[in-house]
Scaffold this motif. Structure first.
Motif, PDB file in Angstrom:
ATOM      1  N   VAL A  15       0.838  -1.207   0.000  1.00  0.00           N
ATOM      2  CA  VAL A  15       0.000   0.000   0.000  1.00  0.00           C
ATOM      3  C   VAL A  15       0.869   1.252   0.000  1.00  0.00           C
ATOM      4  N   GLN A  16       1.890   1.266   0.860  1.00  0.00           N
ATOM      5  CA  GLN A  16       2.796   2.411   0.915  1.00  0.00           C
ATOM      6  C   GLN A  16       3.558   2.579  -0.393  1.00  0.00           C
ATOM      7  N   PHE A  17       3.926   1.463  -1.005  1.00  0.00           N
ATOM      8  CA  PHE A  17       4.621   1.499  -2.291  1.00  0.00           C
ATOM      9  C   PHE A  17       3.756   2.173  -3.356  1.00  0.00           C
ATOM     10  N   ILE A  18       2.479   1.825  -3.385  1.00  0.00           N
ATOM     11  CA  ILE A  18       1.550   2.407  -4.359  1.00  0.00           C
ATOM     12  C   ILE A  18       1.337   3.887  -4.074  1.00  0.00           C
ATOM     13  N   ILE A  19       1.084   4.229  -2.789  1.00  0.00           N
ATOM     14  CA  ILE A  19       0.862   5.633  -2.408  1.00  0.00           C
ATOM     15  C   ILE A  19       2.089   6.484  -2.721  1.00  0.00           C
ATOM     16  N   GLY A  20       3.268   5.958  -2.415  1.00  0.00           N
ATOM     17  CA  GLY A  20       4.500   6.707  -2.658  1.00  0.00           C
ATOM     18  C   GLY A  20       4.728   6.986  -4.126  1.00  0.00           C
ATOM     19  N   ASN A  21       4.504   5.990  -4.975  1.00  0.00           N
ATOM     20  CA  ASN A  21       4.685   6.187  -6.410  1.00  0.00           C
ATOM     21  C   ASN A  21       3.644   7.135  -6.991  1.00  0.00           C
ATOM     22  N   LEU A  22       2.402   7.026  -6.506  1.00  0.00           N
ATOM     23  CA  LEU A  22       1.341   7.906  -7.007  1.00  0.00           C
ATOM     24  C   LEU A  22       1.568   9.357  -6.583  1.00  0.00           C
ATOM     25  N   SER A  23       1.901   9.574  -5.307  1.00  0.00           N
ATOM     26  CA  SER A  23       2.072  10.942  -4.804  1.00  0.00           C
ATOM     27  C   SER A  23       3.293  11.621  -5.423  1.00  0.00           C
ATOM     28  N   ASN A  24       4.415  10.914  -5.450  1.00  0.00           N
ATOM     29  CA  ASN A  24       5.614  11.496  -6.051  1.00  0.00           C
ATOM     30  C   ASN A  24       5.477  11.627  -7.562  1.00  0.00           C
ATOM     31  N   GLY A  25       4.846  10.647  -8.178  1.00  0.00           N
ATOM     32  CA  GLY A  25       4.600  10.733  -9.618  1.00  0.00           C
ATOM     33  C   GLY A  25       3.681  11.889  -9.968  1.00  0.00           C
ATOM     34  N   PHE A  26       2.705  12.167  -9.107  1.00  0.00           N
ATOM     35  CA  PHE A  26       1.796  13.296  -9.313  1.00  0.00           C
ATOM     36  C   PHE A  26       2.561  14.620  -9.272  1.00  0.00           C
ATOM     37  N   ILE A  27       3.497  14.754  -8.320  1.00  0.00           N
ATOM     38  CA  ILE A  27       4.302  15.981  -8.214  1.00  0.00           C
ATOM     39  C   ILE A  27       5.117  16.194  -9.486  1.00  0.00           C
ATOM     40  N   VAL A  28       5.746  15.121  -9.965  1.00  0.00           N
ATOM     41  CA  VAL A  28       6.572  15.218 -11.172  1.00  0.00           C
ATOM     42  C   VAL A  28       5.713  15.542 -12.384  1.00  0.00           C
ATOM     43  N   LEU A  29       4.596  14.826 -12.553  1.00  0.00           N
ATOM     44  CA  LEU A  29       3.743  15.000 -13.732  1.00  0.00           C
ATOM     45  C   LEU A  29       3.134  16.388 -13.792  1.00  0.00           C
ATOM     46  N   LEU A  30       2.605  16.860 -12.676  1.00  0.00           N
ATOM     47  CA  LEU A  30       1.970  18.177 -12.662  1.00  0.00           C
ATOM     48  C   LEU A  30       2.969  19.283 -12.985  1.00  0.00           C
ATOM     49  N   ASN A  31       4.149  19.207 -12.405  1.00  0.00           N
ATOM     50  CA  ASN A  31       5.159  20.231 -12.674  1.00  0.00           C
ATOM     51  C   ASN A  31       5.714  20.123 -14.087  1.00  0.00           C
ATOM     52  N   PHE A  32       5.738  18.907 -14.637  1.00  0.00           N
ATOM     53  CA  PHE A  32       6.166  18.748 -16.026  1.00  0.00           C
ATOM     54  C   PHE A  32       5.152  19.400 -16.968  1.00  0.00           C
ATOM     55  N   ILE A  33       3.870  19.199 -16.699  1.00  0.00           N
ATOM     56  CA  ILE A  33       2.821  19.837 -17.507  1.00  0.00           C
ATOM     57  C   ILE A  33       2.914  21.355 -17.373  1.00  0.00           C
ATOM     58  N   ASP A  34       3.160  21.815 -16.150  1.00  0.00           N
ATOM     59  CA  ASP A  34       3.302  23.253 -15.907  1.00  0.00           C
ATOM     60  C   ASP A  34       4.501  23.827 -16.666  1.00  0.00           C
ATOM     61  N   TRP A  35       5.596  23.059 -16.689  1.00  0.00           N
ATOM     62  CA  TRP A  35       6.787  23.505 -17.412  1.00  0.00           C
ATOM     63  C   TRP A  35       6.546  23.541 -18.918  1.00  0.00           C
ATOM     64  N   VAL A  36       5.820  22.554 -19.442  1.00  0.00           N
ATOM     65  CA  VAL A  36       5.498  22.521 -20.877  1.00  0.00           C
ATOM     66  C   VAL A  36       4.658  23.732 -21.265  1.00  0.00           C
ATOM     67  N   ASN A  37       3.705  24.125 -20.396  1.00  0.00           N
ATOM     68  CA  ASN A  37       2.830  25.256 -20.690  1.00  0.00           C
ATOM     69  C   ASN A  37       3.530  26.606 -20.534  1.00  0.00           C
ATOM     70  N   LYS A  38       4.340  26.743 -19.487  1.00  0.00           N
ATOM     71  CA  LYS A  38       4.945  28.044 -19.169  1.00  0.00           C
ATOM     72  C   LYS A  38       6.428  28.142 -19.524  1.00  0.00           C
ATOM     73  N   ARG A  39       7.060  26.993 -19.800  1.00  0.00           N
ATOM     74  CA  ARG A  39       8.485  26.933 -20.107  1.00  0.00           C
ATOM     75  C   ARG A  39       9.376  27.404 -18.956  1.00  0.00           C
ATOM     76  N   LYS A  40       8.871  27.381 -17.744  1.00  0.00           N
ATOM     77  CA  LYS A  40       9.682  27.696 -16.581  1.00  0.00           C
ATOM     78  C   LYS A  40       9.023  27.141 -15.326  1.00  0.00           C
ATOM     79  N   LEU A  41       9.848  26.927 -14.317  1.00  0.00           N
ATOM     80  CA  LEU A  41       9.369  26.454 -13.018  1.00  0.00           C
ATOM     81  C   LEU A  41       9.999  27.308 -11.933  1.00  0.00           C
ATOM     82  N   SER A  42       9.257  27.542 -10.869  1.00  0.00           N
ATOM     83  CA  SER A  42       9.804  28.280  -9.734  1.00  0.00           C
ATOM     84  C   SER A  42      10.860  27.438  -9.036  1.00  0.00           C
TER      85      SER A  42
END
Length: 310
Positions: A15-42
């Motif tokens: 369960v922790q393995f699944i939660i960890g991959n989903l939560s960390n993967g969500f952080i990476v994916l969302l910021n990657f989408i944000d970077w694609v749209n804005k071409r920069k990250l804070s």
């Protein structure tokens, strides 16, 4: 009875393995989408992305170590195990140091001190965080050299080349030395994070005193920023302490060959890279809003499916 406990701990670990991959993967994916749209990250988003990637690596390494480390240390250390150990050290190193850098970043961005040295660091917060990360590579280099020496000693002893006075004298000692090494090299970032936490508390105390003198409420933006950062840092320190505890328990399990303690240690160790990422999502306004949006869409999707069922 013991088999039932092992199955329970294995279930929690999955369960922790699944939660960890989903939560960390969500952080990476969302910021990657944000970077694609804005071409920069804070700066904070860049730290969060690197932290999430390193934590995904650490989560997978903890799982791999459960299958591989106990059995492999009973024979000569092969190339596959050496690669596993080195990747574990790398992911552990960057997971710890990036979380510490995040704590220091919050301190420099939010705290208000009039000391010249603090103002100097505050105005150069990006350079400070970068220099800390580059400086941490020295610790990583020394750690890898020491681990490599332990592995060579172990292989030499196992093949009968060295004497009984070798630094490695039994099948459990190598894993004990590796865990001890990782723990010792983790003390510095932990102390830095603790100092940042204490300084931020002191900054909040000074700020609240100033608000009382000016007859202002405690819900001003700076107070809220202090409390949000403190929540993140407290959670980091607590989960990282549990991670230290898991390393100690793993060391004990290696000495006495108790598999149940080893599995329990892995469960406690997974709390840090998986559960703390959930707290980071809740503490970051952009990540929190995006996660709520995803949950709403999933909820609406399940409702639509129920309506279409005849």
């Amino acid at each position: 009875m013991e088999s039932g406990q092992q199955n329970f701990f294995i279930l929690i670990m999955v369960v922790q393995f699944i939660i960890g991959n989903l939560s960390n993967g969500f952080i990476v994916l969302l910021n990657f989408i944000d970077w694609v749209n804005k071409r920069k990250l804070s700066s904070v988003d860049q730290i969060l992305v690197m932290l999430a990637i390193s934590r995904i690596g650490l989560i997978w390494e903890i799982l791999v170590s459960w299958f591989q480390l106990m059995d492999s240390l009973l024979s000569v250390v092969d190339v596959k195990l050496i690669i596993t150990i080195f990747i574990w050290i790398l992911s552990h190193h960057f997971t710890v140091w990036l979380a510490t850098v995040l704590s220091i970043f919050y301190l420099l961005k939010i705290a208000s001190f009039s000391r010249p040295i603090f103002l100097f660091l505050k105005w150069r917060v990006k350079k400070v965080t970068l220099m800390i990360l580059l400086g941490s590579l020295v610790f990583l280099f020394l750690n890898l050299i020491q681990i490599k020496a332990h592995i060579e000693d172990w292989n030499n002893w196992y093949e009968g080349i060295t004497t009984w006075n070798s630094t490695v004298s039994d099948s459990a000692t190598l894993s004990q030395l590796i865990i001890f090494n990782i723990t010792m090299f983790s003390l510095t970032p932990f102390i830095l994070a603790l100092i940042s936490f204490l300084l931020l508390i002191f900054s909040l105390w000074k700020h609240l005193q100033k608000m009382q003198l000016n007859s202002k409420g405690h819900r001003d933006p700076r107070t809220k920023a202090h409390t949000n950062a403190l929540k993140t840092m407290i959670s980091f320190l607590l989960f990282y302490t549990s991670y230290f505890l898991s390393l100690f328990m793993s060391w004990i399990s290696q000495i006495y060959k108790i598999e149940l303690v080893h599995i329990l240690a892995l469960n406690i160790g997974l709390l840090y890279p998986s559960s703390h990422s959930l707290i980071l999502i809740l503490g970051n306004s952009k990540l929190r809003q995006a996660s709520l949006l995803v949950l709403r869409q999933l909820k609406c999707g399940t409702k639509d499916e129920k309506l279409t069922i005849p």
